[in-house]
Design a protein around this motif. Structure first.
Motif, PDB file in Angstrom:
ATOM      1  N   VAL A 136       1.935  -5.039   3.187  1.00 58.94           N
ATOM      2  CA  VAL A 136       1.080  -6.219   3.000  1.00 58.94           C
ATOM      3  C   VAL A 136      -0.390  -5.823   2.853  1.00 58.94           C
ATOM      4  N   ARG A 137      -1.165  -6.733   2.249  1.00 63.88           N
ATOM      5  CA  ARG A 137      -2.619  -6.572   2.204  1.00 63.88           C
ATOM      6  C   ARG A 137      -3.231  -7.701   3.029  1.00 63.88           C
ATOM      7  N   THR A 138      -4.218  -7.351   3.864  1.00 66.04           N
ATOM      8  CA  THR A 138      -4.817  -8.364   4.742  1.00 66.04           C
ATOM      9  C   THR A 138      -6.281  -8.592   4.360  1.00 66.04           C
ATOM     10  N   ALA A 139      -6.823  -9.721   4.797  1.00 65.95           N
ATOM     11  CA  ALA A 139      -8.212 -10.049   4.440  1.00 65.95           C
ATOM     12  C   ALA A 139      -9.189  -9.101   5.140  1.00 65.95           C
ATOM     13  N   LEU A 140      -8.891  -8.741   6.403  1.00 65.31           N
ATOM     14  CA  LEU A 140      -9.811  -7.876   7.149  1.00 65.31           C
ATOM     15  C   LEU A 140      -9.308  -6.434   7.123  1.00 65.31           C
ATOM     16  N   PRO A 141     -10.228  -5.439   7.168  1.00 65.12           N
ATOM     17  CA  PRO A 141      -9.804  -4.037   7.127  1.00 65.12           C
ATOM     18  C   PRO A 141      -9.074  -3.636   8.410  1.00 65.12           C
ATOM     19  N   ASP A 169      -4.262   3.372   1.789  1.00 60.20           N
ATOM     20  CA  ASP A 169      -4.850   2.591   0.687  1.00 60.20           C
ATOM     21  C   ASP A 169      -5.379   1.237   1.152  1.00 60.20           C
ATOM     22  N   GLY A 170      -5.454   1.048   2.478  1.00 64.03           N
ATOM     23  CA  GLY A 170      -6.036  -0.187   3.011  1.00 64.03           C
ATOM     24  C   GLY A 170      -4.982  -1.241   3.346  1.00 64.03           C
ATOM     25  N   ARG A 171      -3.758  -1.033   2.861  1.00 64.59           N
ATOM     26  CA  ARG A 171      -2.716  -2.013   3.185  1.00 64.59           C
ATOM     27  C   ARG A 171      -2.065  -1.671   4.542  1.00 64.59           C
ATOM     28  N   CYS A 172      -1.096  -2.479   4.937  1.00 63.56           N
ATOM     29  CA  CYS A 172      -0.376  -2.214   6.195  1.00 63.56           C
ATOM     30  C   CYS A 172       1.121  -2.245   5.926  1.00 63.56           C
ATOM     31  N   SER A 173       1.825  -1.396   6.637  1.00 61.20           N
ATOM     32  CA  SER A 173       3.275  -1.475   6.632  1.00 61.20           C
ATOM     33  C   SER A 173       3.663  -2.303   7.858  1.00 61.20           C
ATOM     34  N   VAL A 174       4.434  -3.356   7.614  1.00 60.11           N
ATOM     35  CA  VAL A 174       4.797  -4.267   8.702  1.00 60.11           C
ATOM     36  C   VAL A 174       6.219  -3.981   9.164  1.00 60.11           C
ATOM     37  N   VAL A 175       6.412  -3.889  10.477  1.00 59.64           N
ATOM     38  CA  VAL A 175       7.762  -3.835  11.050  1.00 59.64           C
ATOM     39  C   VAL A 175       7.845  -4.995  12.037  1.00 59.64           C
ATOM     40  N   TRP A 176       8.625  -5.987  11.688  1.00 53.58           N
ATOM     41  CA  TRP A 176       8.745  -7.179  12.539  1.00 53.58           C
ATOM     42  C   TRP A 176      10.167  -7.219  13.103  1.00 53.58           C
ATOM     43  N   SER A 177      10.288  -6.861  14.381  1.00 56.18           N
ATOM     44  CA  SER A 177      11.598  -6.907  15.033  1.00 56.18           C
ATOM     45  C   SER A 177      11.756  -8.286  15.661  1.00 56.18           C
ATOM     46  N   ALA A 178      12.756  -9.021  15.211  1.00 60.11           N
ATOM     47  CA  ALA A 178      12.894 -10.390  15.698  1.00 60.11           C
ATOM     48  C   ALA A 178      14.357 -10.684  16.020  1.00 60.11           C
ATOM     49  N   ASP A 179      14.560 -11.577  16.993  1.00 61.20           N
ATOM     50  CA  ASP A 179      15.921 -12.011  17.318  1.00 61.20           C
ATOM     51  C   ASP A 179      16.586 -12.491  16.032  1.00 61.20           C
ATOM     52  N   ARG A 202       3.772 -14.987   4.492  1.00 58.35           N
ATOM     53  CA  ARG A 202       2.429 -14.425   4.733  1.00 58.35           C
ATOM     54  C   ARG A 202       1.724 -15.187   5.853  1.00 58.35           C
ATOM     55  N   GLU A 203       1.920 -16.504   5.861  1.00 56.83           N
ATOM     56  CA  GLU A 203       1.304 -17.321   6.917  1.00 56.83           C
ATOM     57  C   GLU A 203       1.902 -16.967   8.283  1.00 56.83           C
ATOM     58  N   ALA A 204       3.242 -16.815   8.288  1.00 54.68           N
ATOM     59  CA  ALA A 204       3.920 -16.472   9.552  1.00 54.68           C
ATOM     60  C   ALA A 204       3.429 -15.109  10.055  1.00 54.68           C
ATOM     61  N   LEU A 205       3.204 -14.170   9.140  1.00 56.73           N
ATOM     62  CA  LEU A 205       2.725 -12.837   9.532  1.00 56.73           C
ATOM     63  C   LEU A 205       1.331 -12.921  10.162  1.00 56.73           C
ATOM     64  N   GLY A 224       1.631 -14.530  13.436  1.00 57.39           N
ATOM     65  CA  GLY A 224       2.322 -13.623  14.359  1.00 57.39           C
ATOM     66  C   GLY A 224       1.378 -12.581  14.930  1.00 57.39           C
ATOM     67  N   LEU A 225       0.417 -12.143  14.128  1.00 57.37           N
ATOM     68  CA  LEU A 225      -0.535 -11.125  14.602  1.00 57.37           C
ATOM     69  C   LEU A 225      -1.784 -11.781  15.197  1.00 57.37           C
ATOM     70  N   ASP A 226      -1.708 -13.082  15.416  1.00 54.33           N
ATOM     71  CA  ASP A 226      -2.817 -13.818  16.021  1.00 54.33           C
ATOM     72  C   ASP A 226      -4.088 -13.722  15.160  1.00 54.33           C
ATOM     73  N   HIS A 227      -3.892 -13.620  13.847  1.00 51.33           N
ATOM     74  CA  HIS A 227      -5.000 -13.588  12.873  1.00 51.33           C
ATOM     75  C   HIS A 227      -5.979 -12.433  13.106  1.00 51.33           C
ATOM     76  N   ARG A 228      -5.524 -11.376  13.795  1.00 49.82           N
ATOM     77  CA  ARG A 228      -6.451 -10.254  14.063  1.00 49.82           C
ATOM     78  C   ARG A 228      -6.934  -9.594  12.778  1.00 49.82           C
ATOM     79  N   LEU A 229      -6.114  -9.646  11.717  1.00 53.19           N
ATOM     80  CA  LEU A 229      -6.538  -9.058  10.438  1.00 53.19           C
ATOM     81  C   LEU A 229      -6.770 -10.157   9.394  1.00 53.19           C
ATOM     82  N   GLY A 230      -7.045 -11.357   9.877  1.00 53.46           N
ATOM     83  CA  GLY A 230      -7.298 -12.478   8.978  1.00 53.46           C
ATOM     84  C   GLY A 230      -6.040 -12.888   8.238  1.00 53.46           C
ATOM     85  N   ALA A 231      -6.240 -13.446   7.058  1.00 54.61           N
ATOM     86  CA  ALA A 231      -5.091 -13.921   6.271  1.00 54.61           C
ATOM     87  C   ALA A 231      -4.332 -12.727   5.691  1.00 54.61           C
TER      88      ALA A 231
END
Ligand SMILES: Cc1cc2nc3c(=O)[nH]c(=O)nc-3n(C[C@H](O)[C@H](O)[C@H](O)COP(=O)(O)OP(=O)(O)OC[C@H]3O[C@@H](n4cnc5c(N)ncnc54)[C@H](O)[C@@H]3O)c2cc1C
Length: 402
Positions: free
Chosen positions: A195-200, A222-232, A248-251, A254-261
């Motif tokens: 994913v790519r996020t609004a904040l670095p 490259d500024g993006r993030c690799s997401v691993v979401w372990s969920a029931d 994308r909204e759920a992500l 889920g991260l409490d908007h620490r990296l923005g949208a």
């Protein structure tokens, strides 16, 4: 049908099997490596990231350096991270590790699995001590007191002093040797995406424990993030079925908007999660390494790092054990004794985390928040945790004679 012989036959040339093959050949043993699928080609460092990545710790990096493959990985693509933040959605518990607090250049690297495997295979291609059979598979295994006889799908017959199963979680070698598996489903799936996020991301790996499982954002170069979401399971299925915008909204939430949208998300893939331990890691003339021997929850990014530790320990035992017969059970038991305990401890620790953080029961919620905060403030505990994660401290020596 042709026939050949070797010291060690390794079934499975994934990350762990390839590292083992290279290490043993460098130590002077004749190795046959059998792999089902030709390893992927790495096209270009500015191309798409593969969905499968691993957090590679310092101990594994040192193994790659010793094997002369680290520079090859760096030339393809590796993503160092300087800091790690872990926090709990159900309270204010929080812990942050920084490389500079430990006097380390980084806390590890996020690397695509195919990059690790490709660099090892590039080195294997130049290694005269390894004969590769790919694509091919072991179809028949017959072990006697003196040797192991193997038949491949291609019809090739190989005699070996030792057969190693490095053929992953659904190991055929483990089945053929009739070694049982203690396995439990975690009733969770790991959803992965880039994913790519609004904040670095500022080279920080972030993990938030949600009541339905941990969500990790791992920083890529490259500024993006690799997401691993372990969920029931239920939540994972909901997430899998969301359209891109809703995912994308759920992500972001889920991260409490620490990296923005979350601005972009590509393909998704899901992996059912289970913890497992083979009942035996060794038999006369047979050993299991990596996921063929054990699997754990990915929440601390330790699975393949444990596999590389298996490989390192088995190499040490075989090359320095001194009997001249790599298939001798007494020798192989040293490997099992050195590795099984560590792997079980790590699996249980991950389960404790998973259940502790998954629970909304007030005492557990309070305990885990207090635990995180105290660990964050207690310098020595925090340092010990970080050094263990880097693979710099092992609770016991790699192997003991006996
Ligand atoms: C979502 C997720 C995230 C993860 N993140 C991390 C992380 O951050 N850090 C970490 O350390 N670990 C992580 N892991 C764990 C890690 O991916 C595994 O531990 C690792 O891939 C195991 O490597 P392996 O070589 O033992 O097995 P595998 O990668 O499964 O390789 C086995 C190889 O054997 C071959 N094979 C299979 N059957 C046969 C056969 N019959 N004959 C010949 N060849 C055969 C396969 O083609 C394959 O190449 C994660 C796992 C998951 C699911």
């Amino acid at each position: 049908m042709s026939a050949t012989s070797c010291d060690v036959l390794i079934a499975g040339g994934g990350m762990v099997g390839a590292a083992l093959a290279l290490s043993l050949a460098r130590g002077g043993l004749a190795v046959a490596l059998v792999e089902l699928h030709p390893p992927a080609v790495f096209a270009a460092p500015d191309g798409e990231h593969d969905l499968r990545v691993s957090a590679i710790n310092r101990a594994s990096q040192r193994l790659f350096q010793a094997l002369g493959v680290w520079e090859g990985m760096r030339a393809m693509r590796v993503s160092p991270y300087q800091a790690m933040e872990v926090w709990d959605a159900g309270g204010n518990g929080h812990i942050r590790f920084e490389a500079r607090e430990l006097g380390e250049p980084d806390l590890g690297h996020i690397i695509e699995n195919r990059v690790v495997q490709r660099a090892l295979w590039d080195a294997l291609e130049a290694e005269p001590g390894v004969t590769r059979f790919c694509p091919d598979a072991v179809t028949h295994l017959d072990i006697s007191a003196r040797e192991a006889r193997v038949t491949l799908e291609s019809g090739v017959r190989i005699t070996a002093s030792l057969v190693v199963g490095a053929d992953g979680a659904r190991s055929r070698i483990r089945e053929m040797a009739r070694i049982g598996l203690d396995s439990r489903r975690y009733d969770q799936q790991a959803l992965v995406a880039t994913v790519r996020t609004a904040l670095p991301h500022r080279e920080t790996a972030r993990q938030r424990f949600l009541p339905t499982g941990p969500l990790a954002f791992l920083p890529l170069a490259d500024g993006r993030c690799s997401v691993v979401w372990s969920a029931d399971d239920e939540r994972a299925e909901q997430l899998r079925d969301l359209d891109d915008a809703a995912f994308r909204e759920a992500l972001a939430e889920g991260l409490d908007h620490r990296l923005g949208a979350v601005l972009e998300s590509g393909q998704r893939a899901a992996f059912p999660l289970r913890g497992s331990q083979a009942r035996h890691y060794v038999r006369p003339r047979l050993a299991l390494v990596g996921d063929a021997a054990h699997t754990i929850h990915p929440l601390a990014g330790q699975g393949v790092n444990l596999g590389f530790q298996d490989a390192r320990t088995l190499v040490e035992v075989l090359l320095h054990g001194g009997t001249g017969d790599p298939g001798e059970l007494r020798l192989l038991r040293r490997y099992e004794r050195a590795r099984r305990g560590d792997n079980v401890v790590m699996m249980r620790a991950m389960e404790l985390f998973r259940y502790g953080f998954g629970s909304a029961l007030p005492p557990l919620a309070l305990g885990r928040n207090l635990g995180l905060t105290l660990a964050d403030r207690a310098g020595p505990i925090k340092k010990t945790l970080a050094r263990r994660a880097l693979g710099l401290d092992s609770p016991r020596p790699p192997c003991r004679p006996g």
